[in-house]
Design a protein around this motif. Structure first.
Motif, PDB file in Angstrom:
ATOM      1  N   UNK A   1      32.981  36.714  42.054  1.00 15.70           N
ATOM      2  CA  UNK A   1      34.050  36.034  41.321  1.00 15.70           C
ATOM      3  C   UNK A   1      34.563  34.821  42.056  1.00 15.70           C
ATOM      4  N   UNK A   2      34.430  34.796  43.367  1.00 15.45           N
ATOM      5  CA  UNK A   2      34.930  33.663  44.139  1.00 15.45           C
ATOM      6  C   UNK A   2      36.439  33.589  44.054  1.00 15.45           C
ATOM      7  N   UNK A   3      37.053  32.759  44.841  1.00 23.43           N
ATOM      8  CA  UNK A   3      38.487  32.515  44.765  1.00 23.43           C
ATOM      9  C   UNK A   3      39.356  33.757  44.782  1.00 23.43           C
ATOM     10  N   UNK A   4      40.454  33.680  45.459  1.00 21.80           N
ATOM     11  CA  UNK A   4      41.384  34.797  45.495  1.00 21.80           C
ATOM     12  C   UNK A   4      42.741  34.388  44.922  1.00 21.80           C
ATOM     13  N   UNK A   5      42.764  33.296  44.173  1.00 19.52           N
ATOM     14  CA  UNK A   5      44.020  32.838  43.590  1.00 19.52           C
ATOM     15  C   UNK A   5      44.533  33.844  42.580  1.00 19.52           C
ATOM     16  N   UNK A   6      45.815  33.772  42.309  1.00 20.35           N
ATOM     17  CA  UNK A   6      46.451  34.744  41.423  1.00 20.35           C
ATOM     18  C   UNK A   6      45.947  34.652  39.996  1.00 20.35           C
ATOM     19  N   UNK A   7      45.648  33.473  39.526  1.00 18.31           N
ATOM     20  CA  UNK A   7      45.303  33.320  38.119  1.00 18.31           C
ATOM     21  C   UNK A   7      43.859  32.886  37.919  1.00 18.31           C
ATOM     22  N   UNK A   8      43.238  32.260  38.904  1.00 17.71           N
ATOM     23  CA  UNK A   8      41.926  31.683  38.675  1.00 17.71           C
ATOM     24  C   UNK A   8      40.814  32.707  38.687  1.00 17.71           C
ATOM     25  N   UNK A   9      41.041  33.911  39.192  1.00 15.70           N
ATOM     26  CA  UNK A   9      40.021  34.950  39.153  1.00 15.70           C
ATOM     27  C   UNK A   9      39.897  35.506  37.747  1.00 15.70           C
ATOM     28  N   UNK A  10      38.712  35.942  37.386  1.00 16.96           N
ATOM     29  CA  UNK A  10      38.450  36.420  36.038  1.00 16.96           C
ATOM     30  C   UNK A  10      39.344  37.558  35.569  1.00 16.96           C
ATOM     31  N   UNK A  11      39.445  38.663  36.312  1.00 13.93           N
ATOM     32  CA  UNK A  11      40.270  39.784  35.843  1.00 13.93           C
ATOM     33  C   UNK A  11      41.742  39.453  35.757  1.00 13.93           C
ATOM     34  N   UNK A  12      42.262  38.727  36.723  1.00 17.93           N
ATOM     35  CA  UNK A  12      43.679  38.400  36.654  1.00 17.93           C
ATOM     36  C   UNK A  12      43.936  37.409  35.532  1.00 17.93           C
ATOM     37  N   UNK A  13      42.986  36.519  35.274  1.00 14.15           N
ATOM     38  CA  UNK A  13      43.122  35.600  34.151  1.00 14.15           C
ATOM     39  C   UNK A  13      43.130  36.377  32.844  1.00 14.15           C
ATOM     40  N   UNK A  14      42.282  37.392  32.754  1.00 14.01           N
ATOM     41  CA  UNK A  14      42.253  38.228  31.558  1.00 14.01           C
ATOM     42  C   UNK A  14      43.577  38.937  31.365  1.00 14.01           C
ATOM     43  N   UNK A  15      44.159  39.435  32.430  1.00 13.41           N
ATOM     44  CA  UNK A  15      45.449  40.111  32.341  1.00 13.41           C
ATOM     45  C   UNK A  15      46.542  39.150  31.878  1.00 13.41           C
ATOM     46  N   UNK A  16      46.544  37.929  32.408  1.00 11.23           N
ATOM     47  CA  UNK A  16      47.570  36.948  32.039  1.00 11.23           C
ATOM     48  C   UNK A  16      47.427  36.551  30.572  1.00 11.23           C
TER      49      UNK A  16
END
Length: 117
Positions: A82-97
């Motif tokens: 997934x790369x990146x550990x940002x709060x929103x730029x990762x796939x699963x966290x983006x899906x949650x948002x």
């Protein structure tokens, strides 16, 4: 919170859900379907995606059945991919948002279209 993260939350949590709701209501009107029912359907889909992503994320944090601790994201993808550990730029966290924003906005739109507001 950095400016970049705040803009990402606004884009994924507000802008995209608003576009989806407007497109859904417009398509429902053109098809002759009640817009409130179409928005209610979107709300149910968003809720199921939200719950499914949350459940998969809690299962993935415990490792696999053999005791291995391979780190997986909420969608089951290996964390290295997934790369990146940002709060929103990762796939699963983006899906949650996106799912959270879509659920909240569609629930409010359903109440508004139903005449409660």
């Amino acid at each position: 919170m950095e400016r970049r993260d705040a803009l990402a939350y606004v884009r994924y949590g507000v802008a995209y859900p608003v576009v989806v709701l407007v497109a859904t209501a417009g398509a429902a009107r053109l098809a002759g379907i009640d817009a409130g029912l179409a928005v209610l359907f979107v709300s149910m889909v968003a809720a199921s995606v939200l719950v499914g992503t949350y459940i998969e994320g809690t299962r993935a944090q415990g490792g696999d059945r053999n005791g291995g601790a391979e780190r997986r994201t909420a969608l089951g993808v290996r964390a290295e991919l997934t790369g990146g550990s940002d709060a929103v730029t990762g796939g699963p966290s983006r899906t949650m948002v996106v799912a959270t924003g879509l659920f909240v906005l569609s629930a409010l739109a359903t109440l508004w279209l139903g005449g409660l507001f």
